[in-house]
Design an enzyme around this catalytic site. Structure first.
Site, short mmCIF file in Angstrom:
data_model
loop_
_atom_site.label_atom_id
_atom_site.label_comp_id
_atom_site.label_asym_id
_atom_site.label_seq_id
_atom_site.Cartn_x
_atom_site.Cartn_y
_atom_site.Cartn_z
N MET A 6 0.85 -1.17 0.00
CA MET A 6 0.00 0.00 0.00
C MET A 6 0.88 1.22 0.00
O MET A 6 1.47 1.51 0.99
CB MET A 6 -0.82 0.03 1.26
CG MET A 6 -2.05 -0.76 1.18
SD MET A 6 -3.43 0.00 0.47
CE MET A 6 -3.16 1.64 0.39
N LYS A 282 4.34 -2.87 2.19
CA LYS A 282 3.08 -2.24 2.58
C LYS A 282 3.28 -0.73 2.73
O LYS A 282 4.35 -0.25 3.01
CB LYS A 282 2.56 -2.81 3.90
CG LYS A 282 2.47 -4.33 3.92
CD LYS A 282 1.41 -4.85 2.96
CE LYS A 282 1.36 -6.37 2.99
NZ LYS A 282 1.35 -6.98 1.68
N ASP A 283 2.17 -0.03 2.61
CA ASP A 283 2.14 1.42 2.64
C ASP A 283 2.67 2.00 3.94
O ASP A 283 2.58 1.36 4.99
CB ASP A 283 0.68 1.85 2.47
CG ASP A 283 0.55 3.30 2.09
OD1 ASP A 283 1.57 3.90 1.75
OD2 ASP A 283 -0.56 3.82 2.15
N LYS A 284 3.16 3.21 3.86
CA LYS A 284 3.57 3.91 5.08
C LYS A 284 2.36 4.44 5.83
O LYS A 284 2.16 4.13 7.00
CB LYS A 284 4.52 5.07 4.76
CG LYS A 284 4.81 5.90 6.00
CD LYS A 284 5.74 7.07 5.75
CE LYS A 284 5.92 7.84 7.06
NZ LYS A 284 6.87 8.94 6.93
#
Length: 650
Positions: A6, A282-284
């Site tokens: 993400m 995955k996104d921050k």
């Protein structure tokens, strides 16, 4: 290969979790590879009309981020703090960015009226749980450590002083000229000496120890057993044969991306990041839960980090004989809150029913193309054209828009002098793409741009040409939906196993739009046998490329192509509208909340604001923002969002 993560750039309203941090985050634009999704069924179509929406969508994707040998690990601190420009100017700066229509994102599949909502007003409004290849959703629900007689005692972690640890780390990382470190044994006993030996060897891989008498006192002497190579290779002889070589664990993290988290773990464990493996990044700006594997680090050591780490937790430990591989996952499950929604109950029901029954167009999201005035697909196109001076120019030339001050100075110096050494001096952060290219030019000279460009990690280089493929795919899919709507037609492509075949006239009723795929251009794909097949050729001809010759002189840049479903239908879709008064109140409980016994706040029956809580699962390589775009009917680009709401940072 691509992975699932993400990733996003978010604009945030003033009343958010970390107002000051958000201004930094927005300007810290990330170019990252993203993901894809799938969908089903048929309905009416509309072109984007720029609805009056005020939120900025962020996305989820899977991306390969190379394990760099962090020659400038110190750069990170410079990167975090070196932010130039005031918030008031950011909207103006982003006028030079891309909108969705610039990258071919122009269609919707549903007929409902769009409405506005705020995504990721708080990073905790976006939760991602990884779905493993066995279909199991990753959750953090156990902090216990597997019992193992081979593990050192708890005293191992406390017997060394902070000063001893500092000296040992410098020795381990060869940061000084010392060839050994002597630790005096206070309260000398054999047991105490054994604990110190264990502590040094387990906490500082690559160091050996011995006991020496000096002036009547006992000392533990730590030294390098194998010189510089020792750090890269975890000690094989100290690992029990009966135990799997890899410790698998669940990583729960908040507001930190996967590679940042791994770099922090590496620093605390004093090992190199490349001994960690994972299935997707995955996104921050989210809360994410995923599985990680690490080579020959005990669960005991990992669990000990929970006492000192901020914003992430480790748990669900087990030992296995294999690492994890990028892309080896079924997808991700998302829990998303859209706050301050304006839609009526009917609008929301229509939107969510459409998402569940029909799905959304499987566009590549905005992060795929970068956030500055030079889109990544333009660099990819120049690579495919074999136009290396153009590649160099696009990466290094001055560009309008939001960038760090030191990058602006570096570009200005390059434009003025064309001197790689002079431009490099303006960069405190040299592991960025610009710094890597300049180092390459310094090493190979201006007449060998191909080799200079080759210094950039392979995955980063391939990101550019993948971006161009994505740009073509988005545009062609919009053309396909414009021309033929949401039904399968003769000449479309479907997959039989891994092989693409054309739909014949007599078979058209056997397929729906959810079966149809379209190719990313390459030498090993076929194209539709209708108008869109010709449109591919025309688009590539306009870019001075030959669709029948996608092999490149340099093998890395030869595109074989791939097939991608044009509509994705999310699985496990559910939703709920809730009322709330406090914009900072959490609207669902996380894994960590449950582990800590935190109850969900009591929500008012009739609050000032309404929020849409949604859950859905997406396959790898799918953009969650494109799903949410379909619900809200809005342009997800930063440029459009700043135009719609230019007061968000005031």
């Amino acid at each position: 290969m691509e992975t699932v993560e993400m990733n996003s750039v978010s604009l945030k309203r003033p009343h958010s979790e970390d107002d000051a941090a958000n201004a930094d985050e927005i300007k810290r634009q990330k170019i990252s590879e993203t993901s894809k999704t799938e969908n089903n069924s048929g309905q009416s179509i509309e072109t984007v009309t720029g609805q009056p929406d005020k939120s900025l969508l962020e996305d989820t994707k899977n991306e390969i981020i190379p394990n760099e040998e962090s020659e400038e690990q110190e750069d990170e601190e410079v990167e975090e703090s070196d932010e130039d420009g005031d918030p008031e100017s950011f909207a103006d700066m982003m006028k030079h960015g891309l909108t969705e229509s610039d990258v071919g994102i122009t269609k919707f599949v549903s007929s409902h009226e769009g409405f506005s909502g705020i995504l990721k007003e708080r990073y905790s409004d976006f939760v991602v749980h990884e779905i493993g290849k066995d279909g199991r959703v990753s959750h953090l629900d156990n902090f216990s450590v597997p019992v193992d007689d081979e593990d050192p005692s708890e005293e191992t972690f406390t017997v060394l002083s902070d000063e001893d640890k500092q000296r040992l780390e410098e020795l381990q990382l060869l940061k000084n000229k010392e060839t050994s470190v002597a630790i005096e044994v206070i309260e000398d006993t054999k047991e105490k000496r054994t604990v110190i030996h264990q502590a040094v060897k387990s906490l500082f891989p690559g160091l050996e120890t011995k006991t020496e008498d000096r002036d009547g006192k006992k000392y533990i002497i730590a030294y390098h057993a194998a010189g510089k190579k020792a750090l890269a290779n975890p000690r094989k002889h100290s690992w029990p044969k009966s135990r799997g070589s890899y410790c698998h664990f669940v990583l729960y993290k908040e507001n930190k991306d996967t590679m940042d988290a791994i770099n922090v773990l590496s620093k605390f464990l004093r090992v190199k990041p490349n001994i960690f493996s994972y299935m997707g990044t995955k996104d921050k700006r989210a809360i994410t839960v995923q599985e990680i594997a690490v080579l020959r680090i005990t669960a005991q050591r990992l669990a000990h980090l929970n006492k000192c780490l901020m914003n992430f937790k480790l748990g669900n430990f087990s030992y296995k004989n294999h690492p994890l591989k990028l892309g080896e996952l079924q997808g991700n499950h998302f829990t998303v809150v859209l706050r301050n929604i304006t839609g009526t109950d009917d609008q929301i029901e229509q939107a969510m029913h459409s998402l569940r029954e029909i799905g959304f167009i499987n566009y590549y999201g905005m992060q795929r193309f970068g956030t500055t005035a030079v889109p990544t697909y333009q660099i990819g196109r120049a690579i495919l054209q074999n136009n290396w001076h153009e590649v160099m120019d696009l990466i290094l030339k001055p560009r309008p828009g939001a960038e760090k001050g030191y990058l602006v100075k570096c570009r200005e110096e390059w434009a003025k002098t064309k001197d790689p050494a002079a431009a490099l001096k303006k960069l405190p952060v040299k592991r960025c793409v610009e710094g890597q290219l300049l180092r390459g030019l310094l090493k190979y000279g201006m007449k060998n741009i191909v080799s200079a460009f080759g210094i950039i990690p392979r995955n980063n280089r391939l990101m550019y040409i993948h971006s161009y493929q994505s740009y073509v795919w988005n545009n062609m899919v919009s053309r396909r939906i414009e021309e033929y709507g949401l039904r399968a037609v003769p000449g479309d492509l479907v997959l039989k196993g891994a092989t693409a075949v054309h739909i014949e006239e007599g078979d058209v009723d056997s397929y729906t739009i959810h079966d149809v795929v379209m190719p990313l251009p390459g030498f090993d794909v076929i194209y539709p046998k209708h108008k869109i097949g010709e449109a591919y050729k025309e688009m590539l001809v306009a870019d001075s490329l030959d669709i029948n010759n996608m092999r490149h002189k340099i093998r890395d840049y030869s595109l074989s192509g791939a097939y991608r479903k044009i509509i994705i239908r999310p699985q496990n879709v559910s939703w709920e509208v809730v009322a709330y008064d406090d914009p900072k109140i959490p609207l669902f409980t996380t894994d960590l909340d449950k582990m800590e016994g935190k109850p969900l706040p009591v929500l008012p029956a009739d609050g000032k604001f309404r929020a849409l809580k949604m859950e859905f699962s997406l396959p790898p390589s799918t953009y969650a923002t494109m799903a949410i775009r379909e619900v809200l009917k809005m342009d997800t680009s930063i440029k459009k969002q700043t135009q719609l709401n230019t007061t968000w940072l005031r």
